[in-house]
Design an enzyme around this catalytic site. Structure first.
Site, PDB file in Angstrom:
ATOM      1  CB  CYS A  14      -0.816  -0.018   1.223  1.00 18.31           C
ATOM      2  SG  CYS A  14       0.023   0.083   2.926  1.00 18.31           S
ATOM      3  CG  HIS A  43       4.368  -7.102  11.189  1.00 16.98           C
ATOM      4  ND1 HIS A  43       2.993  -6.651  11.646  1.00 16.98           N
ATOM      5  CD2 HIS A  43       5.323  -7.030  11.969  1.00 16.98           C
ATOM      6  CE1 HIS A  43       3.461  -6.398  12.943  1.00 16.98           C
ATOM      7  NE2 HIS A  43       4.752  -6.628  13.211  1.00 16.98           N
ATOM      8  CG  HIS A  75       3.278  -1.479  12.498  1.00 18.69           C
ATOM      9  ND1 HIS A  75       4.496  -2.033  12.304  1.00 18.69           N
ATOM     10  CD2 HIS A  75       2.236  -2.156  11.921  1.00 18.69           C
ATOM     11  CE1 HIS A  75       4.388  -3.119  11.258  1.00 18.69           C
ATOM     12  NE2 HIS A  75       2.779  -3.294  11.083  1.00 18.69           N
ATOM     13  CG  HIS A 125      -0.607  -5.470  15.532  1.00 20.09           C
ATOM     14  ND1 HIS A 125      -0.057  -3.824  15.078  1.00 20.09           N
ATOM     15  CD2 HIS A 125      -0.450  -5.935  14.605  1.00 20.09           C
ATOM     16  CE1 HIS A 125      -0.016  -4.190  13.791  1.00 20.09           C
ATOM     17  NE2 HIS A 125      -0.317  -5.357  13.399  1.00 20.09           N
ATOM     18  CD  GLU A 127      -2.589   0.364  12.797  1.00 21.51           C
ATOM     19  OE1 GLU A 127      -3.699   0.820  12.720  1.00 21.51           O
ATOM     20  OE2 GLU A 127      -2.206  -0.460  11.984  1.00 21.51           O
ATOM     21  CB  THR A 163      -5.140   1.050   9.507  1.00 14.47           C
ATOM     22  OG1 THR A 163      -4.032   0.146   9.743  1.00 14.47           O
ATOM     23  CG2 THR A 163      -5.023   2.336  10.167  1.00 14.47           C
ATOM     24  CB  SER A 219       1.444  -9.329   7.651  1.00 10.61           C
ATOM     25  OG  SER A 219       0.673  -8.537   7.134  1.00 10.61           O
ATOM     26  CG  ASN A 221      -2.283  -6.610   5.894  1.00  8.83           C
ATOM     27  OD1 ASN A 221      -2.107  -6.662   4.717  1.00  8.83           O
ATOM     28  ND2 ASN A 221      -0.859  -6.100   6.400  1.00  8.83           N
ATOM     29  CB  SER A 263       3.471  -5.696   4.718  1.00 12.82           C
ATOM     30  OG  SER A 263       3.042  -6.771   5.213  1.00 12.82           O
TER      31      SER A 263
END
Length: 283
Positions: A14, A43, A75, A125, A127, A163, A219, A221, A263
């Site tokens: 991203c 990550h 993060h 986490h 973040e 996020t 990761s 996500n 990522s």
């Protein structure tokens, strides 16, 4: 019959990750050495290894980076960490994702306005820890709707979201909160890139005989992408590199789908696709 290999319309690194990688690589070439990231920049173990080979080392704590340049990971961190790094004389380069910074701002604003703050996300986490650092000591983390029943709630509750969470999880938790409070203010801070990747992955998985999800096993996500794909395609496999691909996965498969976490650089996706093409052609 020739297999059809497709990559999801939205997949891979991203904006925030691409920005962080550019900053880190520039620091490796130009910044005051030694150069460290505080924790993994992103990550993705393969990326962290590649950065180390280019002069950007990993520091798990501030004590591991006593001089030179310190890069703040995508993060984000609690504000006190940045202050402490600068107090030690380190050159601080902030690679925090701009969308994560928006969560920090929203959390701080809701707290100033007197809301009891809840952060929807994964406890522990990086973040989420950074968000809590901007939200005040009384903020709480909620990971599942089932956890809401055990919370002591004030009449006014504010919500922000890690996020990389799913819209479904946000909806479930909000539905559980709404009957229990007088005022519920929700700031949907799920990144658009996350939503796009999840939607595209679900659509592709539903049309695939085999689905490959590329990205770090650490990761969040990417793991969520794998969960979403597995719900639509029983033959879903989460890998970090093309070396993990097993030819047996593709036996009898005609439609093969590929997606990747936020990522995951494009070159990793390209290598996986190339290797699948070799496997499907019998090489």
């Amino acid at each position: 019959m020739t297999a059809n290999i497709r990559v999801a319309d939205h997949a891979g690194a991203c904006y925030g990750v691409e920005r962080a990688l550019k900053l880190a690589r520039r620091c490796g070439a130009e910044a005051t050495p030694p150069v460290h990231t505080l924790g993994p920049l992103i990550h993705n173990p393969l990326v962290v290894r590649d950065l180390a080979s280019s002069g950007v080392e990993l520091a798990e704590t501030l004590d591991d980076a006593r001089e030179g340049t310190l890069i703040i990971r995508t993060h984000g961190v609690v504000p006190e960490v940045v202050d402490a790094a600068r107090a030690r004389g380190l050159d601080v380069v902030d690679a925090t994702c701009p969308y994560v910074k928006k969560v920090h701002d929203a959390a701080a604003q809701l707290t100033r306005e007197g809301y009891q703050l809840l952060v929807i996300g994964e406890a522990g986490h990086p973040e989420v820890e950074g968000i809590l650092g901007h939200a005040g000591a009384r903020a709480q983390v909620v990971g599942e709707a089932s956890e809401v029943a055990g919370l002591t709630l004030k009449p006014r509750v504010g919500v922000v979201v890690q996020t990389t969470q799913t819209a479904q999880r946000l909806s479930e938790i909000v539905a559980a909160l709404a009957p229990r409070v007088r005022e519920l203010r929700v700031v949907n801070t799920i990144c658009k890139a996350t939503e796009e990747r999840q939607r595209a992955a679900a659509e592709l998985a539903a049309a695939s005989d085999c689905m490959i999800v590329v990205g770090g096993k650490n990761s969040g996500n990417t793991r969520r992408l794998a969960e979403i794909c597995a719900a639509a395609c029983a033959s879903t496999h989460h890998i970090e590199s093309e070396d993990e691909l097993d030819p047996a996965w593709f036996a009898g498969a005609y439609e093969v789908g590929i997606t990747a976490g936020a990522s995951t650089p494009q070159e990793h996706i390209d290598r996986v696709r190339a290797r699948i093409e070799q496997i499907m052609s019998g090489e």
